[in-house]
Design a protein around this motif. Structure first.
Motif, PDB file in Angstrom:
ATOM      1  N   ARG A  63       0.846  -1.180   0.000  1.00 13.13           N
ATOM      2  CA  ARG A  63       0.000   0.000   0.000  1.00 13.13           C
ATOM      3  C   ARG A  63       0.891   1.243   0.000  1.00 13.13           C
ATOM      4  N   GLY A  64       0.470   2.261  -0.734  1.00 12.23           N
ATOM      5  CA  GLY A  64       1.239   3.500  -0.774  1.00 12.23           C
ATOM      6  C   GLY A  64       0.320   4.692  -0.957  1.00 12.23           C
ATOM      7  N   ALA A  65       0.911   5.856  -0.992  1.00 14.96           N
ATOM      8  CA  ALA A  65       0.143   7.084  -1.194  1.00 14.96           C
ATOM      9  C   ALA A  65       0.981   8.076  -1.977  1.00 14.96           C
ATOM     10  N   LEU A  66       0.347   8.741  -2.948  1.00 10.73           N
ATOM     11  CA  LEU A  66       1.026   9.782  -3.704  1.00 10.73           C
ATOM     12  C   LEU A  66       1.080  11.058  -2.861  1.00 10.73           C
ATOM     13  N   GLN A  67       1.776  12.048  -3.366  1.00  7.87           N
ATOM     14  CA  GLN A  67       1.943  13.291  -2.608  1.00  7.87           C
ATOM     15  C   GLN A  67       0.620  13.995  -2.347  1.00  7.87           C
ATOM     16  N   ASP A  68      -0.354  13.796  -3.243  1.00  7.14           N
ATOM     17  CA  ASP A  68      -1.659  14.435  -3.048  1.00  7.14           C
ATOM     18  C   ASP A  68      -2.581  13.625  -2.139  1.00  7.14           C
ATOM     19  N   GLY A  69      -2.060  12.530  -1.572  1.00  5.03           N
ATOM     20  CA  GLY A  69      -2.840  11.700  -0.670  1.00  5.03           C
ATOM     21  C   GLY A  69      -3.562  10.545  -1.332  1.00  5.03           C
ATOM     22  N   ARG A  70      -3.543  10.472  -2.646  1.00  5.90           N
ATOM     23  CA  ARG A  70      -4.218   9.394  -3.375  1.00  5.90           C
ATOM     24  C   ARG A  70      -3.582   8.054  -3.049  1.00  5.90           C
ATOM     25  N   LEU A  71      -4.410   7.076  -2.652  1.00  5.06           N
ATOM     26  CA  LEU A  71      -3.904   5.752  -2.316  1.00  5.06           C
ATOM     27  C   LEU A  71      -3.567   4.964  -3.569  1.00  5.06           C
ATOM     28  N   VAL A  72      -2.476   4.198  -3.494  1.00  6.86           N
ATOM     29  CA  VAL A  72      -2.033   3.384  -4.617  1.00  6.86           C
ATOM     30  C   VAL A  72      -1.600   2.012  -4.115  1.00  6.86           C
ATOM     31  N   ALA A  73      -1.538   1.069  -5.032  1.00 13.54           N
ATOM     32  CA  ALA A  73      -0.965  -0.259  -4.768  1.00 13.54           C
ATOM     33  C   ALA A  73       0.303  -0.372  -5.605  1.00 13.54           C
ATOM     34  N   VAL A  74       1.413  -0.697  -4.959  1.00 16.16           N
ATOM     35  CA  VAL A  74       2.701  -0.750  -5.641  1.00 16.16           C
ATOM     36  C   VAL A  74       3.179  -2.201  -5.718  1.00 16.16           C
ATOM     37  N   LYS A  75       3.271  -2.709  -6.937  1.00 18.33           N
ATOM     38  CA  LYS A  75       3.777  -4.064  -7.151  1.00 18.33           C
ATOM     39  C   LYS A  75       5.283  -3.984  -7.400  1.00 18.33           C
ATOM     40  N   VAL A  76       6.069  -4.600  -6.521  1.00 16.50           N
ATOM     41  CA  VAL A  76       7.521  -4.619  -6.649  1.00 16.50           C
ATOM     42  C   VAL A  76       7.928  -5.994  -7.156  1.00 16.50           C
ATOM     43  N   LEU A  77       8.494  -6.057  -8.359  1.00 21.54           N
ATOM     44  CA  LEU A  77       8.855  -7.323  -8.969  1.00 21.54           C
ATOM     45  C   LEU A  77      10.196  -7.819  -8.459  1.00 21.54           C
ATOM     46  N   LYS A  78      10.297  -9.127  -8.323  1.00 20.39           N
ATOM     47  CA  LYS A  78      11.571  -9.723  -7.938  1.00 20.39           C
ATOM     48  C   LYS A  78      12.587  -9.538  -9.054  1.00 20.39           C
ATOM     49  N   ALA A  79      13.828  -9.328  -8.684  1.00 20.89           N
ATOM     50  CA  ALA A  79      14.899  -9.137  -9.676  1.00 20.89           C
ATOM     51  C   ALA A  79      15.452 -10.486 -10.085  1.00 20.89           C
ATOM     52  N   THR A  80      14.616 -11.276 -10.793  1.00 18.40           N
ATOM     53  CA  THR A  80      15.051 -12.587 -11.252  1.00 18.40           C
ATOM     54  C   THR A  80      14.826 -12.702 -12.741  1.00 18.40           C
ATOM     55  N   LYS A  81      15.422 -13.717 -13.324  1.00 20.81           N
ATOM     56  CA  LYS A  81      15.326 -13.927 -14.769  1.00 20.81           C
ATOM     57  C   LYS A  81      13.872 -14.070 -15.201  1.00 20.81           C
ATOM     58  N   GLY A  82      13.523 -13.422 -16.301  1.00 24.00           N
ATOM     59  CA  GLY A  82      12.193 -13.560 -16.877  1.00 24.00           C
ATOM     60  C   GLY A  82      11.248 -12.427 -16.544  1.00 24.00           C
ATOM     61  N   HIS A  83      11.487 -11.712 -15.446  1.00 25.82           N
ATOM     62  CA  HIS A  83      10.556 -10.659 -15.059  1.00 25.82           C
ATOM     63  C   HIS A  83      10.681  -9.423 -15.935  1.00 25.82           C
ATOM     64  N   GLY A  84      11.769  -9.331 -16.715  1.00 27.53           N
ATOM     65  CA  GLY A  84      11.850  -8.228 -17.663  1.00 27.53           C
ATOM     66  C   GLY A  84      10.747  -8.327 -18.685  1.00 27.53           C
ATOM     67  N   GLU A  85      10.498  -9.553 -19.171  1.00 30.91           N
ATOM     68  CA  GLU A  85       9.434  -9.762 -20.160  1.00 30.91           C
ATOM     69  C   GLU A  85       8.070  -9.481 -19.545  1.00 30.91           C
ATOM     70  N   GLU A  86       7.827  -9.984 -18.324  1.00 27.91           N
ATOM     71  CA  GLU A  86       6.541  -9.756 -17.685  1.00 27.91           C
ATOM     72  C   GLU A  86       6.329  -8.274 -17.404  1.00 27.91           C
ATOM     73  N   PHE A  87       7.399  -7.588 -17.051  1.00 25.92           N
ATOM     74  CA  PHE A  87       7.318  -6.151 -16.790  1.00 25.92           C
ATOM     75  C   PHE A  87       6.899  -5.406 -18.053  1.00 25.92           C
ATOM     76  N   ILE A  88       7.552  -5.735 -19.174  1.00 29.06           N
ATOM     77  CA  ILE A  88       7.201  -5.111 -20.453  1.00 29.06           C
ATOM     78  C   ILE A  88       5.752  -5.428 -20.815  1.00 29.06           C
ATOM     79  N   ASN A  89       5.363  -6.704 -20.645  1.00 32.48           N
ATOM     80  CA  ASN A  89       3.994  -7.107 -20.953  1.00 32.48           C
ATOM     81  C   ASN A  89       2.987  -6.257 -20.197  1.00 32.48           C
ATOM     82  N   GLU A  90       3.252  -6.093 -18.899  1.00 31.35           N
ATOM     83  CA  GLU A  90       2.286  -5.382 -18.063  1.00 31.35           C
ATOM     84  C   GLU A  90       2.197  -3.908 -18.440  1.00 31.35           C
ATOM     85  N   VAL A  91       3.348  -3.259 -18.572  1.00 28.53           N
ATOM     86  CA  VAL A  91       3.345  -1.842 -18.929  1.00 28.53           C
ATOM     87  C   VAL A  91       2.760  -1.645 -20.321  1.00 28.53           C
TER      88      VAL A  91
END
Length: 333
Positions: A63-91
């Motif tokens: 859980r996180g919050a932006l400077q204006d107070g808006r709540l956000v969910a932050v997904k932090v990906l593991k730094a392992t092989k293959g997540h570069g592709e999943e990261f690109i896919n998601e974005v």
């Protein structure tokens, strides 16, 4: 002939290659690219990752919050092989979408091997916690009207992904865990790490390996003998989701001792009238038609051959129509 063993790339080289791919994609997006955050900003908005909402094989969500107070969910990906592709896919996938039933991507972080995705915060979490329970006799947490509106919202989101946005997107991991609910219980399709982007005129998708979650994967995804992989693969996953939402697994768990040996769609098909009777899983005279409609549409969606399944546009039409207008599909194999 001299045999030279193939060397695996060092992890820092893999991270560099993945980062290069992300950077190339972002250049293509131009002004349409989502906001880019520094890792220090990610730490600040999550208060150094103080409030963990969940975790999985991909990493963790905070859980996180932006400077204006808006709540956000932050997904932090593991730094392992293959997540570069999943990261690109998601974005790449979510940045091309704009729909009330698709989770909103606010921004991302890419600093070396550190990757994070910033989403709108969904206060009600995932659908999974509301419909999946080990207690087979537990009362449903949603009424049939609410379940119907959620099912219809997910169907509209998939209809949009398959034909309403500029690049057709097949999700490949539709399941309760990936359906998030906002404060008004409006469903949002999330987690596009396994998604495939397809040109509008391409109906068949080429894949090197199976992807998805056991129990929701369409047969053709893991064996081409069942047919070609296409947007109909999402339809199958949606059908399994719909049957689970309608209480199929829980109802069967309450009446069968050897539930591991029971394929619950068979029981639903063979005894559909009983599952829709007044008094079963909260069914009333007013909601009996909703229950029957959801179950019948779900059974249509999980037909073994992709060509026998309806499109998501047809699914939306079926859900909005009357149960009496629906024909009974073939018994699922």
């Amino acid at each position: 002939m001299i045999y030279t063993p193939r060397c695996r790339k060092p992890q820092d080289v893999e991270a560099f290659d993945n980062a290069q791919g992300v950077e190339a994609f972002l250049r293509q997006c131009g002004t349409l690219a989502p906001k880019r955050y520094r890792y220090s900003e990610i730490k600040r908005m999550t208060k150094s990752f103080d409030d963990k909402l969940g975790q999985g094989g991909y990493g963790s969500v905070f859980r996180g919050a932006l400077q204006d107070g808006r709540l956000v969910a932050v997904k932090v990906l593991k730094a392992t092989k293959g997540h570069g592709e999943e990261f690109i896919n998601e974005v790449a996938s979510i940045s091309r979408t704009s729909h009330v039933n698709i989770v909103g991507l606010i921004g991302f972080c890419l600093e070396g091997s550190k990757r994070a995705l910033v989403y709108d915060f969904m206060p009600n979490g995932s659908l999974e916690k509301f419909i999946c329970s080990d207690k087979s006799t537990e009362e449903p947490r949603f009424g049939w009207e609410e379940l119907y509106e959620i099912a219809l919202g997910v169907a509209r989101g998939l209809e949009y992904l398959h034909g309403g946005c500029s690049t057709r997107i097949v999700h490949f991991d539709i399941k309760p865990h990936n359906i998030l609910l906002d404060q008004d219980l409006c469903p949002k399709i999330s987690d596009f790490g396994l998604a495939k982007l397809c040109p509008p005129k391409m109906s068949v998708i080429s894949m090197a390996d199976a992807r998805g979650t056991i129990g929701y994967i369409a047969p053709e995804v893991f064996s081409r003998g069942f047919g070609v992989v296409s947007s109909k693969s999402d339809v199958y996953s949606y059908g399994m989701l719909l049957l689970e939402m309608a209480g199929g697994r829980r109802s069967i768990g309450a009446t069968n001792e050897n539930t591991s040996e029971v394929y619950f769609p068979h029981c639903l098909y063979d005894d559909l009238d009983r599952y829709c009777n007044v008094g079963v899983a909260g069914v009333t005279r007013e909601t009996g038609e909703i229950a029957r409609k959801m179950l019948m549409v779900g059974l249509w969606c999980i037909q073994m051959k992709p060509e026998d399944r309806p499109s998501m546009s047809k699914v939306v039409e079926m859900l909005k129509g009357r149960a009496t207008d629906l024909q009974m599909p073939r018994r699922p194999l």
